[in-house]
Motif scaffolding. Sequence first.
Motif, short mmCIF file in Angstrom:
data_model
loop_
_atom_site.label_atom_id
_atom_site.label_comp_id
_atom_site.label_asym_id
_atom_site.label_seq_id
_atom_site.Cartn_x
_atom_site.Cartn_y
_atom_site.Cartn_z
N TRP A 1 0.83 -1.20 0.00
CA TRP A 1 0.00 0.00 0.00
C TRP A 1 0.87 1.25 0.00
O TRP A 1 0.58 2.23 -0.67
CB TRP A 1 -0.95 -0.01 1.20
CG TRP A 1 -1.82 1.19 1.25
CD1 TRP A 1 -1.81 2.17 2.19
CD2 TRP A 1 -2.82 1.57 0.29
NE1 TRP A 1 -2.74 3.13 1.89
CE2 TRP A 1 -3.37 2.79 0.72
CE3 TRP A 1 -3.29 1.01 -0.90
CZ2 TRP A 1 -4.37 3.46 0.02
CZ3 TRP A 1 -4.28 1.67 -1.59
CH2 TRP A 1 -4.81 2.87 -1.14
N ALA A 2 1.97 1.18 0.74
CA ALA A 2 2.90 2.31 0.81
C ALA A 2 3.44 2.65 -0.59
O ALA A 2 3.71 3.79 -0.91
CB ALA A 2 4.05 1.99 1.76
N LEU A 3 3.60 1.63 -1.41
CA LEU A 3 4.09 1.84 -2.77
C LEU A 3 2.96 2.29 -3.69
O LEU A 3 3.13 3.11 -4.58
CB LEU A 3 4.68 0.54 -3.34
CG LEU A 3 5.96 0.02 -2.72
CD1 LEU A 3 6.36 -1.28 -3.38
CD2 LEU A 3 7.08 1.04 -2.87
N PHE A 4 1.78 1.70 -3.45
CA PHE A 4 0.66 1.93 -4.35
C PHE A 4 0.13 3.35 -4.27
O PHE A 4 -0.22 3.95 -5.28
CB PHE A 4 -0.44 0.92 -4.05
CG PHE A 4 -1.62 1.06 -4.96
CD1 PHE A 4 -1.54 0.68 -6.29
CD2 PHE A 4 -2.81 1.62 -4.50
CE1 PHE A 4 -2.62 0.82 -7.14
CE2 PHE A 4 -3.90 1.77 -5.34
CZ PHE A 4 -3.80 1.38 -6.66
N GLU A 5 0.10 3.89 -3.07
CA GLU A 5 -0.52 5.20 -2.86
C GLU A 5 0.11 6.30 -3.71
O GLU A 5 -0.58 6.97 -4.48
CB GLU A 5 -0.51 5.54 -1.38
CG GLU A 5 -1.58 6.52 -1.01
CD GLU A 5 -1.05 7.61 -0.12
OE1 GLU A 5 -1.45 7.64 1.03
OE2 GLU A 5 -0.20 8.40 -0.60
N PRO A 6 1.44 6.51 -3.64
CA PRO A 6 2.03 7.56 -4.47
C PRO A 6 1.96 7.24 -5.96
O PRO A 6 1.86 8.15 -6.80
CB PRO A 6 3.48 7.63 -4.00
CG PRO A 6 3.73 6.38 -3.28
CD PRO A 6 2.43 5.89 -2.75
N LEU A 7 1.99 5.95 -6.27
CA LEU A 7 1.90 5.55 -7.68
C LEU A 7 0.55 5.98 -8.25
O LEU A 7 0.48 6.60 -9.32
CB LEU A 7 2.07 4.03 -7.79
CG LEU A 7 2.11 3.47 -9.21
CD1 LEU A 7 3.37 3.93 -9.92
CD2 LEU A 7 2.05 1.95 -9.19
N VAL B 1 9.99 4.20 -2.70
CA VAL B 1 8.82 4.46 -3.54
C VAL B 1 9.24 5.16 -4.84
O VAL B 1 8.82 4.77 -5.93
CB VAL B 1 7.80 5.33 -2.76
CG1 VAL B 1 6.72 5.88 -3.69
CG2 VAL B 1 7.16 4.52 -1.64
N PHE B 2 10.10 6.16 -4.72
CA PHE B 2 10.56 6.91 -5.89
C PHE B 2 11.25 5.98 -6.88
O PHE B 2 10.98 6.00 -8.08
CB PHE B 2 11.50 8.03 -5.44
CG PHE B 2 12.12 8.80 -6.57
CD1 PHE B 2 11.35 9.66 -7.33
CD2 PHE B 2 13.47 8.66 -6.87
CE1 PHE B 2 11.92 10.38 -8.38
CE2 PHE B 2 14.04 9.36 -7.92
CZ PHE B 2 13.27 10.23 -8.67
#
Lengths: 217, 261
Positions: free
Chosen positions: B36-42, B122-123
């Motif tokens: 989820w931490a990755l998905f949100e900014p994506l 994430v970036f």
Amino acid sequence: MIEFQNVSKAYALGSGKKVLLDNVSFFFGEGVNIGILGVNGAGKSTALRMIAGSETPDKGKILRSGTFSWPLGFAAGFNGSLSGEENLRFICRIYAANIAKVTKLVADFSELGEALYEPVVTYSTGMRARLAFALSMAIEFDVYLVDEIMGVGDRLFQEKCKAAFNEKSKQSSIIMVSHSMNTIRDYSDVVLLLSNGNVGIYEDVEEAIAKYEKIVV
Amino acid sequence: MKNFWTALSVQRRVIFALILRETRTRYGKTRLGHLWALFEPLAHMLTFAAIFSFMGRSSPLGGSVALLVLTGLFPYALFSNTATQLMNAVSANRVLLSYPHVTPFDVMAARMILEVLTQVVVFTFVLFILAVQGLWDMRIDNILELITVVFVCAGLGAGFGLINAVLTFKFPSYAQTFGILMRPMYFMSGIFFVASYMSTSIQNILYYNPVAHLIEWFRSAMYEGYESSFLDKKYLVTFTITVLFFGLLLLRLVRHKIRQQ
């Protein structure tokens, strides 16, 4: 070793200020067991937290040598959403204790069974206290700071705590706050009696208890 | 001197333990939490990239719109998340302060490190997706400078975070105020436009916003052949150091009071 040098501490209380310690000095060497007595609000728990280093004095200096436990009490610093075992890991990490060894000791002592792996929010007060007590006994300290934790759980568990405590007191010393005179009698070599910002130091435990009972009534 | 090294090793241990604990409490125990931490900014970035391409806008810096949005969102998110995370660090970890080893500074340092690690992961992840999609040509103009900007972002966020934490401690309603103050920043920092291509009158106002400089610097380091005429590194670095200094000073003044509560 613990030394207070001209320590003062006060709390802001509504309009005024409540003085808990007023220019207090004392020194106790290694291996001295200290009992702290005082009426409610006299500052016993604050004094214990200051000995631990969780709180700092307003004035003066506190010197200590050896390793001190955190102030053991019912309000242990557990995160409710994490399991008992995860909380244990955190405490082991900050005190550089061996996680596997401590986990085994705590599992044996606390009798929590599978609950050790459940979130702490699901624990009863008794279970929390058992975890806190077992955890503190599992980590080696030179000085154990105890805030009214004796008398946790049922009679059987109390006996167990007492036995563990007696075992500990052979190598480590204990500084405790208690309202139970019997506990103070059992474990203290010296008593600090807190009243109105002053600290009376009594080598004779019975004398301290007599004095304390006079203040209470 | 021995005491100093012992204290330092205790602090290192505490901060490490706090990071592990924070990871657990924030992302939960499931892999889904980390995902989820990755998905949100994506999702955030893809939405804007979609809107922009729908509007037929192209990136003034060349390359894809997605890359433009990403290079704006990342420095912004790193700054603003660090500031917010630090603001709430003490209240979220109050029980831990009963352990003498754990200080208010430690809980904030742990949160800052975790925030930097999370945002960088994430970036990198989103950048990888862009490369796969052909939206990034896999070139970075100056990677050392890029890393430097990451630290400046974290530093500026930490400075505001420290000040926020102290203000929240003194005035609990401040936490909401900061959220409201930050909202226009989202549109005024150059995430969706390039500051150096704005008119002089707009640039004169934008100049005072340090986050606009962060984003410009980040893009200068990322895009080959782009040197921002807007960017004032000296102003940004001076601003960051001043804010950090004030934040640490304020924390020092109230740190004993924070523990008492």
